[in-house]
Design an enzyme around this catalytic site. Structure first.
Site, PDB file in Angstrom:
ATOM      1  CE1 TYR A   8     -12.011  15.853  22.652  1.00 29.40           C
ATOM      2  CE2 TYR A   8     -14.295  15.298  23.161  1.00 29.40           C
ATOM      3  CZ  TYR A   8     -13.090  15.898  23.511  1.00 29.40           C
ATOM      4  OH  TYR A   8     -12.982  16.550  24.707  1.00 29.40           O
ATOM      5  CG  HIS A  50      -4.533   1.248   5.255  1.00 29.98           C
ATOM      6  ND1 HIS A  50      -5.897   1.441   5.228  1.00 29.98           N
ATOM      7  CD2 HIS A  50      -4.287   0.175   4.463  1.00 29.98           C
ATOM      8  CE1 HIS A  50      -6.448   0.531   4.441  1.00 29.98           C
ATOM      9  NE2 HIS A  50      -5.493  -0.253   3.969  1.00 29.98           N
ATOM     10  CG  HIS A  81      -7.797  -3.920   6.514  1.00 31.78           C
ATOM     11  ND1 HIS A  81      -7.412  -5.062   5.844  1.00 31.78           N
ATOM     12  CD2 HIS A  81      -7.183  -2.896   5.867  1.00 31.78           C
ATOM     13  CE1 HIS A  81      -6.610  -4.751   4.851  1.00 31.78           C
ATOM     14  NE2 HIS A  81      -6.452  -3.435   4.840  1.00 31.78           N
ATOM     15  CG  HIS A 129      -9.019  -1.449   1.458  1.00 26.92           C
ATOM     16  ND1 HIS A 129      -8.214  -1.267   0.358  1.00 26.92           N
ATOM     17  CD2 HIS A 129      -8.201  -1.894   2.437  1.00 26.92           C
ATOM     18  CE1 HIS A 129      -6.973  -1.603   0.657  1.00 26.92           C
ATOM     19  NE2 HIS A 129      -6.943  -1.979   1.919  1.00 26.92           N
ATOM     20  CD  GLU A 167      -2.865  -1.405   0.381  1.00 26.24           C
ATOM     21  OE1 GLU A 167      -2.801  -0.748  -0.667  1.00 26.24           O
ATOM     22  OE2 GLU A 167      -3.791  -2.189   0.642  1.00 26.24           O
TER      23      GLU A 167
END
Length: 216
Positions: free
Chosen positions: A122, A95, A97, A162, A75
């Site tokens: 927030y 990143h 999942h 994703h 990625e």
């Protein structure tokens, strides 16, 4: 301890915390963080956040060339795009999942310009607007192109079906922000169909002004 050694340890410690709390599973998720000289430390491909070895993190030079460690995450286009388009504001990219974020991303009526409803202060303070991007096959360089297409206007995006990607000034800020994203997505799923009381436009404007939130 040197800056590099300290950052290696911090990446592994925070990754394990995310893994232990179920925010990413198996060998999913990736992290990058920038050193003061422009080099990048990146989690390797196929690695579990629960068992990272500081010595085996991928190391890139300031020109984006791999110079040490294991093979990096596939990625990298995601990460590179944030560093390129937000160079003064990006010191780390995370990143995941995470389940609730992914669940929210595949529902039919989610606002693609701002996928998180304004449920709490927030999420607005830490994330601004979260752009929902379409589905891409994992590792597709087009993900990076999609982020470049935002012209540096968003610190956080959600890849449909994703997972979320968040950039911030440093690793701790990126981790805290992506945790807030997942918690807000969880709240959105829990309150879906219950007609929750959202923050008003005036309340949002006050947060944007007070905390200098990117909201364009």
């Amino acid at each position: 301890m040197s800056e590099e050694a300290s950052l290696r340890e911090q990446i592994c410690m925070m990754a394990k915390s995310l893994y232990d709390r179920g925010l990413t599973a198996g060998s999913s998720g990736n992290i990058s963080a920038r050193l003061s000289d422009g080099r990048l430390l990146v989690t390797p491909t196929g690695s579990s956040f629960g068992r990272l070895d500081p010595a085996r993190l991928s190391l890139f030079d300031s020109e984006g060339r791999l110079i040490g460690g294991d093979k990096p995450t596939k990625e990298m286009p995601l990460h590179a795009a944030f560093y390129e388009t937000r160079p003064k504001k990006t010191g780390a990219v995370v990143h995941l999942h995470s389940s609730h974020s992914v669940a929210l991303s595949i529902l039919p009526d989610v606002d693609t310009d701002n996928m998180l409803p304004p449920l709490t202060a927030y999420s607005i303070m830490k994330l601004g607007k979260v752009k929902l991007l379409p589905y891409f096959m994992p590792g597709d360089p087009a993900m990076g192109d999609a982020i470049r297409g935002l012209a540096g206007k968003r610190s956080a995006v959600m890849l449909a079906a994703h997972g979320p990607v968040v950039s911030a000034k440093d690793l701790a800020a990126a981790v805290y922000a992506i945790e807030e994203l997942e918690e807000t997505a969880k709240l959105a799923m829990l309150t879906r169909g219950a007609n929750p009381c959202l923050l008003t436009d005036a309340q949002i404007a006050d947060l944007v002004r007070t905390y200098d939130v990117e909201w364009d």
